[in-house]
Design an enzyme around this catalytic site. Structure first.
Site, PDB file in Angstrom:
ATOM      1  N   LYS A  33       0.876  -1.182   0.000  1.00 50.06           N
ATOM      2  CA  LYS A  33       0.000   0.000   0.000  1.00 50.06           C
ATOM      3  C   LYS A  33       0.911   1.229   0.000  1.00 50.06           C
ATOM      4  O   LYS A  33       1.500   1.592   0.997  1.00 50.06           O
ATOM      5  CB  LYS A  33      -0.914   0.013   1.225  1.00 50.06           C
ATOM      6  CG  LYS A  33      -2.193   0.730   0.970  1.00 50.06           C
ATOM      7  CD  LYS A  33      -2.466   2.060   1.524  1.00 50.06           C
ATOM      8  CE  LYS A  33      -1.797   3.021   2.294  1.00 50.06           C
ATOM      9  NZ  LYS A  33      -1.688   4.345   1.644  1.00 50.06           N
TER      10      LYS A  33
ATOM     11  N   GLU B 298       9.221  15.865  15.521  1.00 47.59           N
ATOM     12  CA  GLU B 298       9.702  15.741  14.138  1.00 47.59           C
ATOM     13  C   GLU B 298       8.997  16.771  13.251  1.00 47.59           C
ATOM     14  O   GLU B 298       7.770  16.880  13.279  1.00 47.59           O
ATOM     15  CB  GLU B 298       9.417  14.332  13.616  1.00 47.59           C
ATOM     16  CG  GLU B 298      10.027  14.086  12.258  1.00 47.59           C
ATOM     17  CD  GLU B 298       9.742  12.684  11.735  1.00 47.59           C
ATOM     18  OE1 GLU B 298       8.603  12.211  11.886  1.00 47.59           O
ATOM     19  OE2 GLU B 298      10.669  12.062  11.174  1.00 47.59           O
TER      20      GLU B 298
ATOM     21  N   CYS C  12      13.594  10.631   7.121  1.00 51.70           N
ATOM     22  CA  CYS C  12      13.444  10.162   8.501  1.00 51.70           C
ATOM     23  C   CYS C  12      14.736  10.344   9.277  1.00 51.70           C
ATOM     24  O   CYS C  12      14.704  10.503  10.485  1.00 51.70           O
ATOM     25  CB  CYS C  12      13.004   8.705   8.502  1.00 51.70           C
ATOM     26  SG  CYS C  12      14.035   7.661   7.472  1.00 51.70           S
TER      27      CYS C  12
ATOM     28  N   GLU D 244       9.444   1.027  10.736  1.00 49.91           N
ATOM     29  CA  GLU D 244      10.482   2.039  10.489  1.00 49.91           C
ATOM     30  C   GLU D 244       9.812   3.387  10.640  1.00 49.91           C
ATOM     31  O   GLU D 244       9.028   3.792   9.775  1.00 49.91           O
ATOM     32  CB  GLU D 244      11.035   1.913   9.062  1.00 49.91           C
ATOM     33  CG  GLU D 244      11.643   0.569   8.718  1.00 49.91           C
ATOM     34  CD  GLU D 244      13.016   0.382   9.311  1.00 49.91           C
ATOM     35  OE1 GLU D 244      13.545   1.309   9.950  1.00 49.91           O
ATOM     36  OE2 GLU D 244      13.561  -0.722   9.150  1.00 49.91           O
TER      37      GLU D 244
HETATM   38  P1  NDP Z   1       2.165   8.294   7.635  1.00 54.10           P
HETATM   39  O1  NDP Z   1       2.413   7.514   8.877  1.00 54.10           O
HETATM   40  O2  NDP Z   1       1.109   9.312   7.664  1.00 54.10           O
HETATM   41  O3  NDP Z   1       1.801   7.329   6.406  1.00 54.10           O
HETATM   42  C1  NDP Z   1       2.631   6.270   6.020  1.00 54.10           C
HETATM   43  C2  NDP Z   1       1.783   5.253   5.285  1.00 54.10           C
HETATM   44  O4  NDP Z   1       0.826   4.696   6.187  1.00 54.10           O
HETATM   45  C3  NDP Z   1       0.991   5.835   4.125  1.00 54.10           C
HETATM   46  O5  NDP Z   1       0.909   4.882   3.094  1.00 54.10           O
HETATM   47  C4  NDP Z   1      -0.373   6.064   4.771  1.00 54.10           C
HETATM   48  O6  NDP Z   1      -1.417   6.134   3.831  1.00 54.10           O
HETATM   49  C5  NDP Z   1      -0.486   4.834   5.636  1.00 54.10           C
HETATM   50  N1  NDP Z   1      -1.433   4.953   6.743  1.00 54.10           N
HETATM   51  C6  NDP Z   1      -1.925   6.075   7.314  1.00 54.10           C
HETATM   52  N2  NDP Z   1      -2.792   5.755   8.311  1.00 54.10           N
HETATM   53  C7  NDP Z   1      -2.833   4.404   8.368  1.00 54.10           C
HETATM   54  C8  NDP Z   1      -3.537   3.456   9.184  1.00 54.10           C
HETATM   55  N3  NDP Z   1      -4.348   3.846  10.165  1.00 54.10           N
HETATM   56  N4  NDP Z   1      -3.344   2.148   8.960  1.00 54.10           N
HETATM   57  C9  NDP Z   1      -2.509   1.720   8.001  1.00 54.10           C
HETATM   58  N5  NDP Z   1      -1.823   2.558   7.181  1.00 54.10           N
HETATM   59  C10 NDP Z   1      -1.976   3.887   7.371  1.00 54.10           C
HETATM   60  O7  NDP Z   1       3.570   8.916   7.247  1.00 54.10           O
HETATM   61  P2  NDP Z   1       3.891   9.856   6.009  1.00 54.10           P
HETATM   62  O8  NDP Z   1       3.484   9.212   4.743  1.00 54.10           O
HETATM   63  O9  NDP Z   1       3.395  11.216   6.318  1.00 54.10           O
HETATM   64  O10 NDP Z   1       5.499   9.832   6.034  1.00 54.10           O
HETATM   65  C11 NDP Z   1       6.235  10.632   6.879  1.00 54.10           C
HETATM   66  C12 NDP Z   1       6.687   9.865   8.102  1.00 54.10           C
HETATM   67  O11 NDP Z   1       7.367   8.685   7.734  1.00 54.10           O
HETATM   68  C13 NDP Z   1       7.681  10.650   8.926  1.00 54.10           C
HETATM   69  O12 NDP Z   1       7.355  10.572  10.287  1.00 54.10           O
HETATM   70  C14 NDP Z   1       9.002   9.946   8.697  1.00 54.10           C
HETATM   71  O13 NDP Z   1       9.930  10.083   9.716  1.00 54.10           O
HETATM   72  C15 NDP Z   1       8.574   8.546   8.483  1.00 54.10           C
HETATM   73  N6  NDP Z   1       9.551   7.815   7.686  1.00 54.10           N
HETATM   74  C16 NDP Z   1      10.340   6.884   8.304  1.00 54.10           C
HETATM   75  C17 NDP Z   1      11.325   6.226   7.606  1.00 54.10           C
HETATM   76  C18 NDP Z   1      12.174   5.174   8.271  1.00 54.10           C
HETATM   77  O14 NDP Z   1      12.763   4.369   7.555  1.00 54.10           O
HETATM   78  N7  NDP Z   1      12.273   5.123   9.584  1.00 54.10           N
HETATM   79  C19 NDP Z   1      11.569   6.503   6.196  1.00 54.10           C
HETATM   80  C20 NDP Z   1      10.681   7.472   5.628  1.00 54.10           C
HETATM   81  C21 NDP Z   1       9.708   8.103   6.368  1.00 54.10           C
HETATM   82  P3  NDP Z   1      -1.891   7.581   3.275  1.00 54.10           P
HETATM   83  O15 NDP Z   1      -0.768   8.073   2.437  1.00 54.10           O
HETATM   84  O16 NDP Z   1      -3.102   7.306   2.504  1.00 54.10           O
HETATM   85  O17 NDP Z   1      -2.130   8.428   4.496  1.00 54.10           O
END
Ligand code: NDP
Length: 491
Positions: free
Chosen positions: A178, A388, A287, A253
Site C-alpha cells: 500500500k 519531528e 526520517c 520504520e
Molecule cells: P504516515 O504515517 O502518515 O503514512 C505512512 C503510510 O501509512 C501511508 O501509506 C499512509 O497512507 C499509511 N497509513 C496512514 N494511516 C494508516 C492506518 N491507520 N493504517 C494503516 N496505514 C496507514 O507517514 P507519512 O506518509 O506522512 O510519512 C512521513 C513519516 O514517515 C515521517 O514521520 C518519517 O519520519 C517517516 N519515515 C520513516 C522512515 C524510516 O525508515 N524510519 C523513512 C521514511 C519516512 P496515506 O498516504 O493514505 O495516508
C-alpha cells in the site's frame, strides 16, 4: 501536465480500471501544483480480494518452492529492468514527490540494487544445521509467512517499496503493497516490471488506497500474517497495537529527530557541509534528517555563521533544474505543517536566523517550496527540538562536553540516527556507543546502503530492514528433526 489516463491496478489477473465507485487518487506535482497522474483508488473490498488472490498465488504458484537460484534469477531480472527504465521511473517519481531528479535517479538505482542484493542473498542463504543432542539430525529453516503487507510513505517511493518487496519476495512470500496516497504511481510501475520479469501473477499486488481504509483493512485482515510499515510514529504505534492484538509480527520504520554533533576538534568546513546536507537534502523530508544540531560552545558562533551564510546561497530550484540543491515539499498541507512548526519555534522564543518563509518569486511561488531555515535560542526541552518537523528546519543548540552532548542527544523519544564530526576517533567511538540510535555516522552523514541493517531504537521503530536482517524480517524459523535412531524410541 494534465493526466491523460487514469491508471488501473491489478489484483493478480483482475484489472481494476473502474474508477466509478471508489473514484481516483490524484497525485499533485509539488513543483507547480499540476496533476502528476491519477490512479484508480483501491477499497477495503479490494483488500479482501487481494489477500485471497495472494494466498492462492502463494499456495499454488511455484514461487516459494522454486530453488533459491531460480527465484534469484527472477529477482536479478527485476533489478535489470528497473535499471533499464531508470530515467522514466525517476522522472515519474519526480512528478509524484517533487524530489530533485538527481535524487530520484539515485532512488531508482537503489531500488534496482535492492533486488540484485536480495537475489544474491536468496542464492547464497544458508539455513542452519544445529548441533544435535541425541540421535537425530536437526536444522533451523527460514520459512516465508505467506501473505505479508507492506505500507510505505511518500518520501522515497520505489526505493521504500523495493526495500520491502525484494527481501519479502526473496523469502518466498506473496506481498501486498500500500503506497502513500501522495505518491501512488511508482508501486504500480514496480508491479508491472516484476510481472514482466517473470514473477508469477498475484505474488506482488499494489493497492493504491488511503491509509485510513485500505491501510487499516490490510493490518486487520486475518489473511495478512506479517506487516512491514514505514511512516510516522503515531501511525506505527496504531498499527503495532493492532498487530499486538492479532499476534502477528511487525517491522516498524518510524520517525526521528536525529542529533547531529559538531565537536570543536572537527574539520569545521567539512562539518558544516555535512550538517547542510544532513538537514537540507530532500528538503528535510527524510526520517534520518539531522534536525537537532549540537555544536560545542567554543565554536558555536563560528559554525552557525557559516551555516547561515551557506543556507542563504542554497539553490532552491525546480526539481529538474540541473543545479538544484533543494526542491519543494510534498504537498501544500505538509508545507503548512512545516510553517506551523516554525511559528511554534518563534512562539517558544526561537530566533529564525535564516529562512522561515515560503518563496514568493516565480516560478517557485507555484509550488510547495519552503526556504532552508535555521533556528537558534531554544533548548533541547522545547517542542521544536523534540517533535519531528520533516522539513528543512534545523534547531541549533550549544553543548559543553561529551557527557553533556550524550545526555542531550539521548533526551528524545526517538532513536533513529545520529551523526558527529570530530578529529578524535577514540572520542567518536565512545560517544557512538553511548548514543541511543539505530545508525551512527562519524565524519559523514546519511550514508546508507542495502547491505547494512537499518532501523530505529525507542520510538523510531522495531526490527531491521536491509542486509541479512532484511531477509530474516520476512521469514519465520522452522526447526526440523530427522531421526537417526538405531533402536525404536522408548518412553
Ligand atoms: P504516515 O504515517 O502518515 O503514512 C505512512 C503510510 O501509512 C501511508 O501509506 C499512509 O497512507 C499509511 N497509513 C496512514 N494511516 C494508516 C492506518 N491507520 N493504517 C494503516 N496505514 C496507514 O507517514 P507519512 O506518509 O506522512 O510519512 C512521513 C513519516 O514517515 C515521517 O514521520 C518519517 O519520519 C517517516 N519515515 C520513516 C522512515 C524510516 O525508515 N524510519 C523513512 C521514511 C519516512 P496515506 O498516504 O493514505 O495516508
Amino acid at each position: 501536465m494534465v493526466a491523460q489516463t487514469v491508471k488501473p491496478f491489478r489484483i493478480g489477473s483482475i484489472v481494476r480500471d473502474d474508477a466509478g465507485a471508489a473514484g481516483v487518487i490524484t497525485s499533485i506535482n509539488p513543483a507547480d501544483g499540476s496533476i502528476a497522474g491519477q490512479v484508480v483508488r483501491a477499497t477495503p473490498e479490494d483488500v479482501d480480494t487481494a489477500v485471497n488472490v495472494a494466498w492462492d498465488a502463494f499456495r499454488n504458484k511455484p514461487w516459494r518452492r522454486l530453488r533459491p537460484d531460480q527465484r534469484a534469477t527472477v529477482l536479478y531480472e527485476i533489478g535489470r529492468r528497473i535499471s533499464a527504465e531508470r530515467d522514466r521511473l525517476a522522472h515519474l517519481q519526480m512528478l509524484d514527490s517533487g524530489k530533485p531528479l538527481k535524487e530520484c535517479i539515485n532512488m531508482v538505482n537503489a531500488a534496482a540494487g535492492h533486488f540484485r542484493y536480495y537475489a544474491a542473498v536468496c542464492e547464497t542463504w544458508q539455513d542452519e544445521v544445529t548441533s544435535p543432542r541425541g540421535e537425530y539430525f536437526s536444522m533451523a529453516l527460514a520459512e516465508p509467512y505467506g501473505v505479508v503487507a507492506c505500507i510505505t510513505p511518500w518520501n522515497s517511493p520505489i526505493m521504500n517499496e523495493a526495500q520491502k518487496a525484494a527481501p519479502a519476495l526473496a523469502a518466498g512470500n506473496a506481498v501486498l503493497i500500500k503506497p502513500s496516497e501522495e505518491t501512488p504511481q511508482l508501486a504500480l510501475e514496480l508491479v508491472r516490471i516484476c510481472t514482466e520479469a517473470g514473477l508469477p501473477e498475484g505474488l506482488l499486488i499494489a493497492l493504491p488506497g488511503l491509509g485510513e481504509d485500505v491501510g487499516a483493512a490490510l493490518v486487520k485482515h486475518p489473511g495478512v500474517r506479517m506487516v512491514s510499515f514505514t511512516g510516522g510514529t503515531e501511525t506505527g504505534r496504531a498499527i503495532g497495537a493492532i498487530a499486538g492484538q492479532r499476534l502477528i509480527p511487525v517491522g516498524l520504520e518510524l520517525g526521528g529527530k536525529s542529533p547531529h554533533i559538531v565537536f570543536d576538534d572537527a574539520d569545521l568546513d567539512r562539518a558544516v557541509a555535512g550538517v547542510m546536507s544532513g538537514i537540507f537534502g530532500s528538503a528535510g523530508q527524510s526520517c534520518v534528517a539531522g534536525s537537532r544540531l549540537f555544536v560545542q560552545k567554543s565554536v558555536y558562533g563560528k559554525v552557525l555563521d557559516a551555516l547561515v551564510e551557506r543556507s542563504k546561497g542554497l539553490r532552491v530550484r525546480l526539481p529538474d533544474d540541473p543545479e538544484v540543491q533543494m526542491g519543494p515539499l510534498v504537498s501544500t498541507g505538509h508545507r503548512q505543517k512545516v510553517a506551523d512548526c516554525v511559528d511554534l519555534a518563534r512562539s517558544e522564543g526561537g530566533q529564525v536566523l535564516v529562512g522561515g518563509y515560503a518563496p514568493q518569486e516565480q516560478p517557485l511561488d507555484q509550488g510547495m517550496f519552503y526556504m532552508p531555515t535555521i533556528i537558534d535560542g531554544l533548548t533541547n526541552a522545547s517542542r521544536s527540538a523534540q517533535e519531528e518537523i520533516f522539513g528543512p528546519v534545523l534547531v541549533a543548540m550549544p553543548f559543553e562536553d561529551d557527557a553533556d552532548v550524550v545526555a542531550q542527544a539521548n533526551d528524545t523519544v526517538f532513536g533513529l540516527a545520529a551523526g558527529m564530526w570530530t578529529g578524535d576517533y577514540a572520542r567518536a567511538w565512545r560517544v557512538a556507543r553511548e548514543i541511543e540510535a539505530g545508525s551512527v555516522w562519524i565524519n559523514t552523514y546519511k550514508q546508507s546502503h542495502i547491505a547494512t541493517p537499518f532501523g530505529g531504537f525507542k520510538d523510531s521503530g522495531i526490527g531491521r530492514e536491509k542486509g541479512l536482517h532484511g531477509l530474516r524480517l520476512y521469514s519465520q524459523v522452522k526447526s526440523v528433526f530427522f531421526g537417526m535412531h538405531e533402536k525404536s524410541m522408548s518412553l
